[in-house]
Design an enzyme around this catalytic site. Structure first.
Site, PDB file in Angstrom:
ATOM      1  N   ASN A 137       7.329 -10.172  12.461  1.00 38.51           N
ATOM      2  CA  ASN A 137       6.133  -9.482  12.936  1.00 38.51           C
ATOM      3  C   ASN A 137       6.523  -8.129  13.550  1.00 38.51           C
ATOM      4  OD1 ASN A 137       3.530  -9.001  13.960  1.00 38.51           O
ATOM      5  ND2 ASN A 137       3.920 -10.209  15.814  1.00 38.51           N
ATOM      6  N   ASP A 160      -2.970  -3.680   6.432  1.00 41.34           N
ATOM      7  CA  ASP A 160      -4.163  -4.485   6.080  1.00 41.34           C
ATOM      8  C   ASP A 160      -5.383  -4.000   6.871  1.00 41.34           C
ATOM      9  OD1 ASP A 160      -2.958  -6.626   4.307  1.00 41.34           O
ATOM     10  OD2 ASP A 160      -1.686  -6.763   6.069  1.00 41.34           O
TER      11      ASP A 160
HETATM   12  C1  LIG Z   1      -1.790  -4.105   2.059  1.00 40.16           C
HETATM   13  S1  LIG Z   1      -0.099  -4.435   2.034  1.00 40.16           S
HETATM   14  C2  LIG Z   1       0.619  -2.849   1.656  1.00 40.16           C
HETATM   15  C3  LIG Z   1       2.037  -2.970   1.157  1.00 40.16           C
HETATM   16  C4  LIG Z   1       2.773  -1.634   0.875  1.00 40.16           C
HETATM   17  N1  LIG Z   1       2.905  -0.834   2.061  1.00 40.16           N
HETATM   18  C5  LIG Z   1       2.130  -0.867  -0.237  1.00 40.16           C
HETATM   19  O1  LIG Z   1       1.643   0.243   0.007  1.00 40.16           O
HETATM   20  O2  LIG Z   1       2.116  -1.350  -1.370  1.00 40.16           O
HETATM   21  C6  LIG Z   1       0.258  -4.656   3.773  1.00 40.16           C
HETATM   22  C7  LIG Z   1       1.564  -5.360   4.026  1.00 40.16           C
HETATM   23  O3  LIG Z   1       1.822  -5.394   5.419  1.00 40.16           O
HETATM   24  C8  LIG Z   1       2.400  -6.650   5.760  1.00 40.16           C
HETATM   25  N2  LIG Z   1       2.135  -6.882   7.195  1.00 40.16           N
HETATM   26  C9  LIG Z   1       0.933  -7.032   7.778  1.00 40.16           C
HETATM   27  N3  LIG Z   1       1.061  -7.201   9.105  1.00 40.16           N
HETATM   28  C10 LIG Z   1       2.402  -7.157   9.372  1.00 40.16           C
HETATM   29  C11 LIG Z   1       3.162  -7.297  10.565  1.00 40.16           C
HETATM   30  N4  LIG Z   1       2.574  -7.495  11.748  1.00 40.16           N
HETATM   31  N5  LIG Z   1       4.505  -7.222  10.492  1.00 40.16           N
HETATM   32  C12 LIG Z   1       5.111  -7.018   9.283  1.00 40.16           C
HETATM   33  N6  LIG Z   1       4.442  -6.892   8.114  1.00 40.16           N
HETATM   34  C13 LIG Z   1       3.099  -6.959   8.154  1.00 40.16           C
HETATM   35  C14 LIG Z   1       1.692  -7.629   4.838  1.00 40.16           C
HETATM   36  O4  LIG Z   1       2.441  -8.814   4.659  1.00 40.16           O
HETATM   37  C15 LIG Z   1       1.566  -6.802   3.552  1.00 40.16           C
HETATM   38  O5  LIG Z   1       2.664  -7.004   2.707  1.00 40.16           O
END
Ligand SMILES: C[S@@+](CC[C@H](N)C(=O)[O-])C[C@H]1O[C@@H](n2cnc3c(N)ncnc32)[C@H](O)[C@@H]1O
Length: 285
Positions: A137, A160
């Site tokens: 996280n 997200d």
């Molecule tokens: C919508 S995707 C975008 C992925 C990438 N940045 C792209 O542009 O293709 C958002 C990513 O953020 C990750 N994510 C969300 N909250 C997170 C957190 N608190 N810590 C680490 N990763 C996180 C999710 O697992 C997901 O893979």
């Protein structure tokens, strides 16, 4: 019976934390499976020892125990500028950037193990030496693992959006999170953001403009007729009513950052007719 098989009792265990909460805030991700198959599983087996940093955890498997400070020199085997990408998804952007910029160290922070396994495939096929990854996280990684002022840049692309109003509290970019980013960045370092959700983009801009540690690198840029916010609102591009008189007088949007390559996630957004907002801010002393 081993300790790990006993469910924690929130009413009696003083260390109990709901795995869906960090410091009593909801986390910004949904739990998805860790299971790896096929090429990804094999890539993980071959590379995890070398490229994946495995911190001790608290209870949840994406948490970070309080004493897990990261020694960057021994992690990367050298001293070099550090770029941290949070939410690397399938690792497309970070792998490409690491290939283009071998003089910097790149740290991926992502909760989704299959995404990191996909990054391992790219690490192999590009022959990368300058990438490491943590499955955890992000707020905890910033708080605990990174030393103050250790990152030259932090990138968060397509965080997200949690677009329903009742879910906005789950958005990653909020004031408390920006404090953590500011702490981890060097003075003079850069925070880069991108989103395809106009309401989240406005929220990011508002939070950053009012944060004392950040300065917009493009104040007033892409305002009015040039602004994607103007286009989205006037055209009703996000399933809202059209607002024909809307003008984004503020602007402040960054041009597309050249190392932010088109990921499959962004490709889908563009195909659906969505517009993208970039922001770039300097961490001021
Ligand atoms: C919508 S995707 C975008 C992925 C990438 N940045 C792209 O542009 O293709 C958002 C990513 O953020 C990750 N994510 C969300 N909250 C997170 C957190 N608190 N810590 C680490 N990763 C996180 C999710 O697992 C997901 O893979």
């Amino acid at each position: 019976m081993s300790d790990s098989s006993v469910s924690p009792d929130p009413t009696t265990d003083p260390d109990y934390r709901d795995p869906e909460l960090y410091r009593n805030e909801p986390v910004s991700f949904v739990r998805r499976g860790n299971r790896l198959q096929g090429r990804r599983a094999k890539a993980w087996e071959r590379n995890a020892d070398r490229y994946i940093i495995e911190p001790d955890r608290k209870r949840a498997d994406t948490s970070v125990a309080e004493d897990q400070h990261l020694d960057l020199y021994s992690t990367f085997g050298r001293q070099a500028p550090l770029i941290v990408e949070i939410g690397t998804g399938l690792g497309e952007c970070i792998a490409n950037a690491a290939k283009e910029d071998p003089a910097s160290n790149y740290l991926a922070v992502e909760v989704y193990r299959p995404g990191l396994a996909q990054l391992m495939l790219k690490v192999e096929s590009f022959g990368l030496e300058n990438v490491r990854a943590i499955q955890a996280n992000a707020p905890e990684v910033l708080d605990v693992m990174l030393e103050e002022g250790s990152a030259d840049e932090i990138w968060i692309f397509f965080s997200d959006p949690w677009h329903k109003t009742r879910h906005h509290k789950r958005r990653l970019i909020k004031a408390g999170f920006l404090d953590k980013v500011a702490r981890a960045l060097k003075p003079g370092g850069t925070l880069r953001l991108a989103t395809d959700w106009s309401n989240y983009a406005e929220q990011m801009r508002e939070l950053l403009e009012s944060h004392e540690s950040f300065e917009n690198q493009y104040p007033g840029h892409l305002a009015g007729e040039e602004s994607n916010l103007t286009r989205v609102r006037r055209g009703g591009l996000e399933n809202h009513e059209k607002e024909p008189d809307f003008v984004d007088e503020t602007g402040g949007w960054a041009p597309r950052f050249d190392r932010r390559i088109l990921t499959s996630f962004e490709g889908k957004a563009l195909k659906a007719g969505r517009l993208v907002f970039d922001l770039a801010y300097t961490r001021i002393a």
